[in-house]
Scaffold this motif. Structure first.
Motif, short mmCIF file in Angstrom:
data_model
loop_
_atom_site.label_atom_id
_atom_site.label_comp_id
_atom_site.label_asym_id
_atom_site.label_seq_id
_atom_site.Cartn_x
_atom_site.Cartn_y
_atom_site.Cartn_z
N ALA A 75 0.83 -1.24 0.01
CA ALA A 75 0.04 0.06 0.01
C ALA A 75 0.79 1.17 0.01
CB ALA A 75 -0.98 0.11 1.22
N SER A 76 0.39 2.36 -0.03
CA SER A 76 1.10 3.60 -0.06
C SER A 76 1.55 3.79 1.29
CB SER A 76 -0.02 4.86 -0.42
OG SER A 76 -1.03 4.84 0.73
N LEU A 93 4.16 -6.69 22.98
CA LEU A 93 5.38 -7.08 22.48
C LEU A 93 5.71 -6.66 21.08
CD1 LEU A 93 5.19 -11.01 23.60
CD2 LEU A 93 6.36 -9.07 24.87
N ALA A 94 4.97 -7.00 20.23
CA ALA A 94 5.35 -6.94 18.84
C ALA A 94 5.12 -5.36 18.48
CB ALA A 94 4.17 -7.42 18.07
N LYS A 95 6.14 -4.98 17.56
CA LYS A 95 6.03 -3.53 17.06
C LYS A 95 6.04 -3.95 15.34
CE LYS A 95 6.59 -1.58 20.69
NZ LYS A 95 5.17 -1.60 21.13
N ILE A 96 5.42 -2.99 14.93
CA ILE A 96 4.87 -3.30 13.34
C ILE A 96 5.65 -2.18 12.52
CG2 ILE A 96 3.27 -3.23 11.81
CD1 ILE A 96 2.72 -5.23 14.01
N ASP A 97 6.37 -2.74 11.79
CA ASP A 97 7.42 -1.75 11.12
C ASP A 97 6.87 -1.59 9.35
OD1 ASP A 97 9.29 -1.21 13.08
OD2 ASP A 97 10.51 -3.16 12.30
N LEU A 98 7.14 -0.65 8.92
CA LEU A 98 6.95 -0.50 7.41
C LEU A 98 8.06 -1.37 6.74
CD1 LEU A 98 6.34 3.13 7.01
CD2 LEU A 98 4.61 1.00 7.13
N ASP A 99 7.49 -2.07 5.68
CA ASP A 99 8.58 -2.84 4.88
C ASP A 99 8.60 -2.26 3.32
OD1 ASP A 99 10.49 -4.70 4.12
OD2 ASP A 99 8.82 -6.34 4.07
N GLU A 100 9.53 -1.42 3.10
CA GLU A 100 9.76 -0.76 1.69
C GLU A 100 9.74 -1.78 0.83
OE1 GLU A 100 11.69 2.97 -0.24
OE2 GLU A 100 12.78 2.20 1.58
N ARG A 101 8.86 -1.66 -0.23
CA ARG A 101 8.86 -2.60 -1.40
C ARG A 101 9.35 -2.01 -2.57
NH1 ARG A 101 3.89 -6.54 0.33
NH2 ARG A 101 4.90 -7.18 2.35
N LEU A 102 10.43 -1.90 -3.29
CA LEU A 102 10.74 -1.47 -4.48
C LEU A 102 10.48 -2.63 -5.55
CD1 LEU A 102 14.23 0.02 -3.43
CD2 LEU A 102 11.99 1.03 -3.49
N GLU A 103 9.53 -1.91 -6.46
CA GLU A 103 9.55 -2.77 -7.91
C GLU A 103 10.11 -2.37 -8.93
OE1 GLU A 103 5.22 -3.28 -7.92
OE2 GLU A 103 4.91 -3.24 -5.77
N ALA A 104 10.37 -3.41 -9.72
CA ALA A 104 11.18 -2.82 -11.00
C ALA A 104 10.01 -2.35 -12.03
CB ALA A 104 11.77 -4.48 -11.42
N ALA A 106 8.80 0.56 -11.51
CA ALA A 106 7.73 1.15 -11.00
C ALA A 106 8.15 2.53 -10.43
CB ALA A 106 7.00 0.52 -9.93
N PHE A 107 7.69 3.81 -10.67
CA PHE A 107 8.09 4.97 -10.35
C PHE A 107 7.72 5.42 -8.77
CE2 PHE A 107 8.04 5.13 -14.90
CZ PHE A 107 9.30 5.53 -15.12
N SER A 108 6.83 4.53 -8.28
CA SER A 108 6.50 4.67 -6.94
C SER A 108 6.67 3.54 -6.04
CB SER A 108 5.02 4.86 -6.94
OG SER A 108 4.18 3.71 -7.22
N THR A 109 6.99 3.98 -4.77
CA THR A 109 7.27 2.78 -3.59
C THR A 109 6.33 2.56 -3.09
OG1 THR A 109 9.29 3.96 -3.55
CG2 THR A 109 8.91 2.51 -1.70
#
Length: 154
Positions: A75-76, A93-104, A106-109
């Motif tokens: 998602a954005s 306990l858990a912390k939720i992190d963003l996981d950046e996904r770069l797509e070949a 694509a101009f947006s992340t």
């Protein structure tokens, strides 16, 4: 001076945790230096949590890093940030992190989500380890479906 963090290669510790997980009824796999549990979960019966456990060394102390990628569509940044805040606020306990996904090509992340937790490992008993893994799994399994729904709401 900052803390030096590096991946550790501790076969004896891995063998100990693998055995503890097997005795607790899990079916762990070893993938290089990462212990993996696939398709586990306790809350909704959907077995939606995958767990990765690896040993880190932080200034000569061993720490277990538990991570669980949330199975959601990317998602954005705004939507993923909202989901991460909701997830981290709902978990102890858990912390939720963003996981950046770069797509070949694509101009947006786009971004996914990942739950994480760190556990001091130098003096950790097998029983404490299994209890903490179970608590982490339960917590992530209780919130992951809600996070998937938030990530879908674009």
């Amino acid at each position: 001076m900052g803390i030096e963090v590096r991946r550790a290669h501790d076969r004896a510790l891995q063998a100990e945790w693998l055995q503890a997980l097997k005795e607790a009824g899990f079916d762990p796999d070893l993938d290089g230096d990462v212990v993996r549990l696939r398709g586990v979960g306790v809350s909704h019966g959907d077995r939606s949590v995958d767990l990765n456990i690896q040993v880190l060394e932080m200034d000569e102390h061993r720490v277990l890093e538990l991570t669980a990628p949330i199975r959601c569509e990317p998602a954005s940044f705004e939507i993923a940030s909202l989901a991460a805040v909701r997830g981290s606020g709902a978990c102890r306990l858990a912390k939720i992190d963003l996981d950046e996904r770069l797509e070949a090509g694509a101009f947006s992340t786009t971004f996914g989500l990942r739950a994480r937790f760190h556990l001091y490992a130098d003096h950790l008993s097998a029983t404490e380890f299994v209890v903490m893994v179970s608590l982490f799994l339960k917590e992530v399994d209780e919130i992951d479906n809600e996070l998937v729904a938030i990530m879908r709401a674009q």
